[in-house]
Design a protein around this motif. Structure first.
Motif, PDB file in Angstrom:
ATOM      1  N   ASN A  96     -43.068  10.805 133.609  1.00  0.00           N
ATOM      2  CA  ASN A  96     -43.362  10.926 132.185  1.00  0.00           C
ATOM      3  C   ASN A  96     -44.873  11.028 131.950  1.00  0.00           C
ATOM      4  N   LYS A 127     -37.891  11.093 137.708  1.00  0.00           N
ATOM      5  CA  LYS A 127     -38.555  11.669 136.536  1.00  0.00           C
ATOM      6  C   LYS A 127     -39.953  11.090 136.385  1.00  0.00           C
ATOM      7  N   LYS A 151     -39.881   2.355 133.389  1.00  0.00           N
ATOM      8  CA  LYS A 151     -40.984   3.105 133.976  1.00  0.00           C
ATOM      9  C   LYS A 151     -41.757   2.264 134.981  1.00  0.00           C
ATOM     10  N   GLU A 162     -39.261   3.461 126.956  1.00  0.00           N
ATOM     11  CA  GLU A 162     -40.568   4.075 127.111  1.00  0.00           C
ATOM     12  C   GLU A 162     -41.720   3.074 127.120  1.00  0.00           C
ATOM     13  N   ASN A 199     -45.162   5.369 135.249  1.00  0.00           N
ATOM     14  CA  ASN A 199     -44.636   6.545 134.556  1.00  0.00           C
ATOM     15  C   ASN A 199     -43.475   7.232 135.277  1.00  0.00           C
ATOM     16  N   ASN A 207     -42.247  15.394 130.260  1.00  0.00           N
ATOM     17  CA  ASN A 207     -41.749  14.844 131.514  1.00  0.00           C
ATOM     18  C   ASN A 207     -41.359  15.966 132.465  1.00  0.00           C
TER      19      ASN A 207
END
Length: 476
Positions: free
Chosen positions: A152, A150, A91, A40, A94, A157
């Motif tokens: 986030n 995906k 990421k 993250e 994001n 998410n």
């Protein structure tokens, strides 16, 4: 020879790779099939760096299963070995990209192409480790599992594509070699304190024990279909049409010790299901607490339930069902004891495609389900021990399931008599040199307590039988 070298490769990988995976997950938990780690804090400055800073996860599994049926009908065994990898990027603004795949080998099993000579029925349990659509398939068992993008946002998410889900109605299931997967868009919203909201639209399902993705309507009927309410063979396999499944779920824990859960699943052109559940814990002292739970589910058909021809529909026109259940228990840091009850009323059959997931009932026990039945009373008690280090877990469960008579086809879809089931489950997660490995031994025995009219079809693979499962996992 090619198969031999592939097996050697997997075994060699097991020796040199390092978190563990449980054979069964509670459907309230997030999927942990791959045990992947989170990146993250990384938000790369380029797509290339996002891939370079990505994370690989691996999962290998050996699964032995053996079923002993009543004398006079067939017994079965299987040995399955599988392995796969998952990659998820770091990421990038994001966004994250993920992909995973898996391969399974049949390394010595019964001949699943041969039906039992007495009942003319096929194998039920062992074949599900491989490809239920092709019982003769032993070495072409590869599967694309996840393929998603995906985004986030803070603690939330949104995921688009092929992915793993655990909900009350659509979930990983209780474990064979690989879980059920879905294709669609899924929102996991966690920006409200002590509240979790999920919203999704699913247009594809890859059921456990299959090798590809299917449209929603096509996915229903891959597993055995039982009989229609009038006793004729169900004809919905390949004859259902649906644009997809719309799901919303809300979980709230704003009241101390109380968790409230609400799910609504709208399977377009098929049926709608609503679940409401409350679980409350009462603190007796700092080391122990009482457990209370209540759950109810209501279902109703949409339009013609999947097909205007009622001999080929899934949910009978104007049909509905109602279930409710409860739980009472006690637990401390190592022991948990529960008494669980579930009632499916005689209003109609509780129906949920077995290809999509397992029962959400408090009384659920691995290796059998109460889906497809009405007028059911189920009572189950379970004692579970977990050692202080959380590396060893065992439980013993006993359940009594009072079902309609096997000839009451309107409320007994699969011809299953009433039964008593016992489950003994032992799991251990290794540490030190063998960290990453975990092992499970599950023994299940089902005793018949219903009328079978001297017909082995009501007994074979259903009651008066036992199944032993030994599973060895490795995750890195």
């Amino acid at each position: 020879m090619k198969k031999f070298f592939a097996i050697i490769y997997i075994l060699t990988s097991l020796l040199f790779a390092t978190d563990t995976i449980a054979q069964h997950q509670e459907i309230s938990e997030k999927p942990t099939v791959w045990k992947e780690k989170s990146n993250e804090k990384i938000d790369s400055t380029s797509i290339l760096n996002a891939f370079k800073n990505g994370h690989f996860s691996g999962h290998f599994r050996y699964f032995f299963m053996n079923t002993n049926n009543e004398k006079g009908v067939s017994d079965y065994y299987s040995n399955a070995l599988g392995g796969g990898v998952k990659f998820e990027t770091a990421k990038f603004h994001n966004f994250q990209f993920g992909v995973s795949g898996y391969y399974i080998f049949n390394i010595g099993s019964s001949d699943f192409t041969e039906k039992d000579p007495i009942t003319n029925a096929p194998n039920r349990y062992e074949l599900a480790l491989f490809d239920i659509q092709n019982p003769s398939n032993k070495d072409n068992l590869s599967r694309l599992e996840e393929l998603y993008l995906k985004y986030n946002y803070k603690n939330s998410n949104i995921t688009l594509g092929k992915q793993l889900l655990n909900t009350s109605f659509i979930n990983l299931q209780d474990g064979r070699m690989r879980p059920t997967e879905v294709d669609g868009i899924w929102v996991d919203f966690n920006e409200i304190k002590k509240t979790k909201i999920n919203v999704g639209y699913l247009y594809g399902i890859s059921p456990r024990s299959t090798l590809k993705y299917f449209k929603v309507g096509e996915s229903i009927g891959i597993y055995p279909t039982g009989v229609n309410p009038d006793g004729t063979k169900s004809g919905y396999a390949g004859n259902l049409d649906s644009n997809g499944i719309y799901i919303i779920g809300i979980q709230n824990e704003s009241v101390k010790n109380l968790k409230t859960l609400l799910w609504n699943q709208y399977a377009e052109n098929l049926f709608n299901s609503v679940l409401f559940q409350m679980d409350y814990t009462y603190d007796l002292n700092p080391n122990s607490k009482l457990l209370f739970g209540f759950q109810t589910i209501y279902q109703n058909a949409l339009d013609f339930g999947g097909n205007e021809d009622q001999s080929k529909t899934y949910f009978q026109k104007n049909g509905n069902s109602q279930t409710f259940g409860g739980r009472f228990g006690w637990k401390n840091s190592t022991l948990e004891l529960t008494l669980n009850y579930n009632r499916i009323t005689a209003k109609g059959r509780y129906l949920m495609p077995r290809e999509w997931g397992r029962d959400p009932f408090y009384t659920f026990m691995p290796r059998e389900r109460n889906e497809g039945f009405g007028d059911v009373n189920a009572l189950m008690t379970k004692i579970q021990y977990t050692n202080p280090k959380k590396t060893f877990k065992s439980h013993l469960a006993v359940g009594y399931f009072d079902l309609p008579d096997v000839k009451n086809v309107a409320l007994n879809k699969y011809g299953l008599p009433s039964y008593v089931q016992t489950n003994a489950d032992i799991r251990y997660e290794f540490q030190g040199l063998l960290k990453g490995f975990d092992v499970q031994l599950l023994y299940v025995h089902k005793f018949n307590v219903g009328e079978t009219y001297n017909n082995k079809n009501y007994v074979f693979n259903k009651t008066n039988m036992s199944t032993t499962n030994f599973i060895l996992n490795f995750n890195f």
